[in-house]
Design a protein around this motif. Structure first.
Motif, PDB file in Angstrom:
ATOM      1  N   ALA A 187       0.763  -1.138  -0.293  1.00 13.96           N
ATOM      2  CA  ALA A 187      -0.215  -0.051  -0.093  1.00 13.96           C
ATOM      3  C   ALA A 187       0.887   1.126  -0.243  1.00 13.96           C
ATOM      4  O   ALA A 187       0.613   2.166  -0.614  1.00 13.96           O
ATOM      5  CB  ALA A 187      -1.032   0.024   1.188  1.00 13.96           C
TER       6      ALA A 187
ATOM      7  N   PHE B  26       0.439   3.498  -3.191  1.00 13.63           N
ATOM      8  CA  PHE B  26      -0.159   5.045  -3.001  1.00 13.63           C
ATOM      9  C   PHE B  26       0.876   5.981  -2.425  1.00 13.63           C
ATOM     10  O   PHE B  26       0.716   6.955  -2.149  1.00 13.63           O
ATOM     11  CB  PHE B  26      -1.313   4.817  -2.112  1.00 13.63           C
TER      12      PHE B  26
ATOM     13  N   VAL C  20     -10.342   3.240  -4.164  1.00 14.12           N
ATOM     14  CA  VAL C  20     -10.098   4.595  -3.787  1.00 14.12           C
ATOM     15  C   VAL C  20     -10.962   5.507  -4.378  1.00 14.12           C
ATOM     16  O   VAL C  20     -10.913   6.672  -4.004  1.00 14.12           O
ATOM     17  CB  VAL C  20      -8.738   4.797  -3.579  1.00 14.12           C
TER      18      VAL C  20
ATOM     19  N   ILE D 248      -7.176  11.910  -2.207  1.00 16.12           N
ATOM     20  CA  ILE D 248      -6.074  11.137  -2.717  1.00 16.12           C
ATOM     21  C   ILE D 248      -5.774  11.647  -4.022  1.00 16.12           C
ATOM     22  O   ILE D 248      -4.581  11.521  -4.460  1.00 16.12           O
ATOM     23  CB  ILE D 248      -6.533   9.679  -2.780  1.00 16.12           C
TER      24      ILE D 248
ATOM     25  N   LEU E 256      -6.815   1.794   2.281  1.00 13.35           N
ATOM     26  CA  LEU E 256      -5.661   1.425   1.289  1.00 13.35           C
ATOM     27  C   LEU E 256      -4.966   0.128   1.384  1.00 13.35           C
ATOM     28  O   LEU E 256      -4.441  -0.353   0.158  1.00 13.35           O
ATOM     29  CB  LEU E 256      -4.719   2.688   1.402  1.00 13.35           C
TER      30      LEU E 256
ATOM     31  N   HIS F 198      -5.757   4.293   6.063  1.00 12.38           N
ATOM     32  CA  HIS F 198      -4.648   3.438   5.596  1.00 12.38           C
ATOM     33  C   HIS F 198      -4.767   2.011   5.593  1.00 12.38           C
ATOM     34  O   HIS F 198      -4.603   1.190   4.896  1.00 12.38           O
ATOM     35  CB  HIS F 198      -3.405   3.873   6.594  1.00 12.38           C
TER      36      HIS F 198
ATOM     37  N   LEU G 221      -7.507  11.147   2.685  1.00  9.45           N
ATOM     38  CA  LEU G 221      -6.691  10.275   3.194  1.00  9.45           C
ATOM     39  C   LEU G 221      -6.425  11.143   4.793  1.00  9.45           C
ATOM     40  O   LEU G 221      -7.219  12.246   5.084  1.00  9.45           O
ATOM     41  CB  LEU G 221      -5.150  10.845   2.506  1.00  9.45           C
TER      42      LEU G 221
END
Length: 466
Positions: free
Chosen positions: A230, A234, A279, A300, A250, A247, A294
DNA sequence: GGAACTCGCCAC
DNA sequence: AAACGTGGCGAGTTCC
């Protein structure tokens, strides 16, 4: 001093497995038939309401105009005709065999037509009613359901289940899970327990490829492969899935949208689409303020743009690099094993599983890589099931094995035996099994869920095995 | 009226 | 160049 398992060992596993499964089938599990009937009636009313609602939408009216009395809500042919011919929308996806415009949920969602949400809702309720509740009532005898478990149907030497299929009862969707699993009960005065191996296929794959980096991940409980992926995908520094729910999401996206698909042989192009869905980013140029937020409230899209990934196309390229790194650097021994294993199959025309089974015939790359893992992983469950069945009878447990879901065993437990059975299950799966099969070179672990006495399967809660 | 097929969707 | 592995099952459809 590894003992190579033979065809005879494979035969014995199937033979003993069939007998153990037969006992579980005969035991069966309790079904609340009245509940099923009540829920079916309730669902039917709910479906009728939604159907009426759909008929009044613009799409419903148009559909009726075109097909008249022949209009059938369940016909995806008709739906496809309205969407892709009458309306002339360009399909976002085609079906596998006849290459017509797809009408599955993912395809419909992308069209952003609110009327279709009603149809998706109808499909879901029908699925619950017609595939599960209906089958439970149809297949039960005297209030007991006896799902079959078979060992002769699956090309990878896994098991299958039917009448009803006990291996695909809804779990992830909360509403479907609740409705379906609330029908399934233990015997009076007992409780349902499910014990599953943690990431079994990943561990068994490691037994084949022996990649040191993968084995390090599997040995170190503080490491986190999906979290690391992740971070990389990301572009996040200071990743902390425990601190931030964002998180965690993600991490899930990385796990289910990249890592597992990659293990099954998927490639970065598909992964990019899947990850964007997770996402909530579009497959086009990215602008500020798009997608999930986030920690700190930044979208994001802003974060990715700041880090130089400014569009879906750029993200695809980004993922291409990650895929290369994944197989040629991070897990290079695993990547090399895939090539060697395929090469060996192409030379010999077959390959053997650790458990003594042989796969031959014409296979593609992904099949050659996946079959040995899928089969041998299931055989870990099968061996455990047989051993538990043996101890159960030998020691005259009141507790019974009642089912199995590829990497999980389901038991109907007497509360007085709970502690003992828990101990034995843990011992069989994590100690006796790796001792018997020396090719298992990584630690195996199990997790358990338990229901209270006389409570249905929908109410299972995490349970700590000592 | 049943067999065979397609599609969609549930699980691992 | 190619490109997600394994099942079961219900509804709709087509073919015989």
């Amino acid at each position: 001093m590894q003992t190579q398992l033979t065809t005879a060992d494979a035969y014995n596993l199937v033979h003993d497995g069939i007998l153990a499964f037969a006992r579980a089938e005969q035991q069966g599990m309790r079904i609340d038939v009245d509940y099923c009937e009540r829920k079916k009636t309730f669902l039917t009313r709910k479906i009728e309401y939604k159907v009426k609602q759909f008929y009044e939408t613009e799409l419903g009216r148009q559909w009726h105009q075109v097909f008249g009395p022949k209009m059938t809500l369940g016909s995806n042919d008709q739906l496809g005709h309205i969407l892709y011919e009458t309306r002339g929308i360009e399909p976002v996806k085609l079906t596998a065999s006849s290459k017509k415009g797809a009408t599955d949920e993912a395809a419909l969602k992308q069209l952003k037509i609110p009327d279709l949400d009603i149809l998706i809702g109808i499909r879901k309720l029908k699925k619950i009613r017609d595939t599960y509740l209906d089958a439970f009532v149809r297949e039960q005898k005297n209030g007991i359901l006896h799902p079959f478990f078979e060992l002769h149907t699956v090309i990878t030497f896994r098991s299958s289940s039917r009448r009803p299929n006990f291996q695909n009862i809804p779990k992830r969707d909360k509403e479907s899970m609740k409705i379906c699993r609330s029908a399934i009960y233990p015997r009076l005065g007992h409780q349902l327990m499910e014990v599953d191996f943690s990431s079994l296929e990943v561990s068994i794959a490691a037994c084949y490829h022996k990649d040191p980096v993968m084995i390090a991940y599997l040995m170190d409980p503080d490491s986190d492969m999906h979290g690391d992926m992740a971070e990389q995908i990301f572009l996040i520094k200071g990743f902390d899935k425990k601190k931030y729910s964002e998180h965690k999401l993600l991490r899930n996206a990385a796990k289910n949208g990249f890592v597992f698909p990659q293990f099954y042989g998927d490639f970065y192009g598909n992964n990019a689409e899947g990850l964007c869905t997770w996402v909530d980013l579009p497959q086009s140029k990215w602008k500020p303020g798009m997608g999930m937020k986030l920690p700190g409230g930044i979208h994001i899209s802003d974060h990715m743009i700041d880090n130089g990934v400014k569009s879906f196309d750029a993200f695809v390229e980004h993922l291409k690099g990650i895929q290369d790194h994944f197989w040629n650097d991070r897990f290079k021994v695993y990547g090399q094993w895939k090539e060697d294993w395929l090469e060996e199959y192409r030379n010999k025309g077959y390959f053997d599983l650790f458990t003594g089974f042989r796969c031959s015939g014409v296979m593609g790359k992904n099949e050659v890589i996946n079959y040995p893992v899928q089969g041998a992983a299931f055989h870990c469950l099968l061996w455990s099931f047989i051993d538990l069945d043996h101890r159960m009878r030998e020691e005259k447990w009141d507790t019974k094995l009642i089912g199995q879901i590829h990497d999980a065993v389901v038991l109907d437990v007497h509360p007085d035996e709970l502690d003992y059975v828990s101990k034995v299950v843990k011992e069989v799966t994590c100690v006796a099994l790796p001792k018997e099969w020396t090719w298992i070179n990584v630690p195996l672990d199990v997790e358990a869920d338990l229901c209270d006495v006389d409570r249905p399967w929908s109410e299972k809660k995490a349970y700590e095995l000592n």
